[in-house]
Design a protein around this motif. Structure first.
Motif, PDB file in Angstrom:
ATOM      1  N   GLY A 181       0.813  -1.211   0.000  1.00 14.92           N
ATOM      2  CA  GLY A 181       0.000   0.000   0.000  1.00 14.92           C
ATOM      3  C   GLY A 181       0.842   1.255   0.000  1.00 14.92           C
ATOM      4  N   GLY A 182       0.176   2.360   0.038  1.00 15.85           N
ATOM      5  CA  GLY A 182       0.845   3.648   0.095  1.00 15.85           C
ATOM      6  C   GLY A 182       0.632   4.299   1.447  1.00 15.85           C
ATOM      7  N   THR A 183       0.898   5.577   1.486  1.00 13.34           N
ATOM      8  CA  THR A 183       0.786   6.344   2.721  1.00 13.34           C
ATOM      9  C   THR A 183      -0.609   6.253   3.323  1.00 13.34           C
ATOM     10  OG1 THR A 183       2.447   7.854   1.845  1.00 13.34           O
ATOM     11  CG2 THR A 183       1.185   8.627   3.717  1.00 13.34           C
ATOM     12  N   GLY A 184      -1.636   6.343   2.490  1.00 20.83           N
ATOM     13  CA  GLY A 184      -3.016   6.305   2.986  1.00 20.83           C
ATOM     14  C   GLY A 184      -3.344   5.020   3.710  1.00 20.83           C
ATOM     15  N   HIS A 212       7.402   9.360   2.869  1.00 18.99           N
ATOM     16  CA  HIS A 212       6.210  10.153   2.565  1.00 18.99           C
ATOM     17  C   HIS A 212       5.344  10.322   3.816  1.00 18.99           C
ATOM     18  CE1 HIS A 212       6.420   9.046  -1.986  1.00 18.99           C
ATOM     19  NE2 HIS A 212       7.355   9.892  -1.611  1.00 18.99           N
ATOM     20  N   LEU A 213       5.239   9.268   4.610  1.00 18.78           N
ATOM     21  CA  LEU A 213       4.459   9.328   5.840  1.00 18.78           C
ATOM     22  C   LEU A 213       5.053  10.352   6.809  1.00 18.78           C
ATOM     23  CD1 LEU A 213       2.004   7.999   7.213  1.00 18.78           C
ATOM     24  CD2 LEU A 213       3.570   6.285   8.130  1.00 18.78           C
ATOM     25  N   LEU A 215      -1.428   4.985   7.045  1.00 13.53           N
ATOM     26  CA  LEU A 215      -2.067   5.943   7.939  1.00 13.53           C
ATOM     27  C   LEU A 215      -3.344   5.361   8.544  1.00 13.53           C
ATOM     28  CD1 LEU A 215      -1.626   8.782   9.017  1.00 13.53           C
ATOM     29  CD2 LEU A 215      -2.849   9.655   7.028  1.00 13.53           C
ATOM     30  N   GLU A 216      -4.129   4.661   7.748  1.00 11.39           N
ATOM     31  CA  GLU A 216      -5.356   4.034   8.270  1.00 11.39           C
ATOM     32  C   GLU A 216      -5.035   2.970   9.316  1.00 11.39           C
ATOM     33  OE1 GLU A 216      -8.581   4.874   8.088  1.00 11.39           O
ATOM     34  OE2 GLU A 216      -7.713   6.620   7.097  1.00 11.39           O
ATOM     35  N   LEU A 217      -3.976   2.194   9.100  1.00  8.99           N
ATOM     36  CA  LEU A 217      -3.578   1.194  10.107  1.00  8.99           C
ATOM     37  C   LEU A 217      -3.233   1.874  11.429  1.00  8.99           C
ATOM     38  CD1 LEU A 217      -1.333  -1.203   7.994  1.00  8.99           C
ATOM     39  CD2 LEU A 217      -3.553  -1.757   9.008  1.00  8.99           C
TER      40      LEU A 217
END
Length: 175
Positions: free
Chosen positions: A92-95, A122-123, A98-100
């Motif tokens: 996955g990506g940053t999104g 990026h995070l 971030l959700e985790l």
């Protein structure tokens, strides 16, 4: 971080240690080289020396991130936090990452994420506020070095409140 402040959060974002080159094997199966194991142990020693113990650890399901966590944990005798492995951190990506983090229960004030580039950089870049250490913010914009661990903190009632520029980046530990 003050134990008396229930809104105090500490987020550690770590790139896995130095891994072997692809060599024709599947990327998720790449393992750490000796330098990577040493980087992981050094980060664990650093956290231990600072009295920092994550109670929640989110790790990519790739072999090199699993091994990185093993190396960090080896320097934390008696670690009793919760560790889970996530394909979303790998693919996955940053999104997704971030959700985790946002799903982590509020009782876990110190969280460690072990993942990959460029997502980890990026995070860090997205979460760092204007009060962040300029040199560390510049490093995050360039990219996280292998074994590099960003140390961010801020006042949030829950991890669900985590958003853009909501934490202060204090340093990036470069083992």
């Amino acid at each position: 971080m003050s134990a008396s402040d229930p809104d105090s959060r500490l987020l550690l974002i770590m790139r896995h240690g130095k891994a072997e080159s692809g060599g024709g094997q599947p990327d998720q199966e790449r393992t750490l080289v000796e330098k990577g194991w040493a980087q992981a142990r050094l980060v664990g020693e650093y956290l231990e020396s600072q009295g920092v113990r994550p109670t929640r650890v989110l790790v990519s399901d790739a072999e090199r991130t699993r091994e990185t966590w093993e190396g960090v944990q080896a320097s934390m005798p008696g670690f009793d936090g919760k560790v889970t492995f996530h394909e979303e951190i790998y693919s996955g990506g940053t999104g997704e990452v971030l959700e985790l983090i946002r799903d982590v229960k509020a009782k876990h004030a110190v969280v460690l994420v072990v993942g990959h580039e460029p997502t980890m950089a990026h995070l860090v870049t997205g979460l760092a506020d204007d009060d962040s250490d300029p040199a560390s913010a510049a490093q995050a914009r360039i990219g996280m070095p292998t074994g590099g661990t960003a140390v961010l903190s801020g006042a949030l009632p829950t991890w669900a409140e985590l958003g853009e520029e909501s934490l202060t980046l204090h340093t990036i530990v470069r083992p």
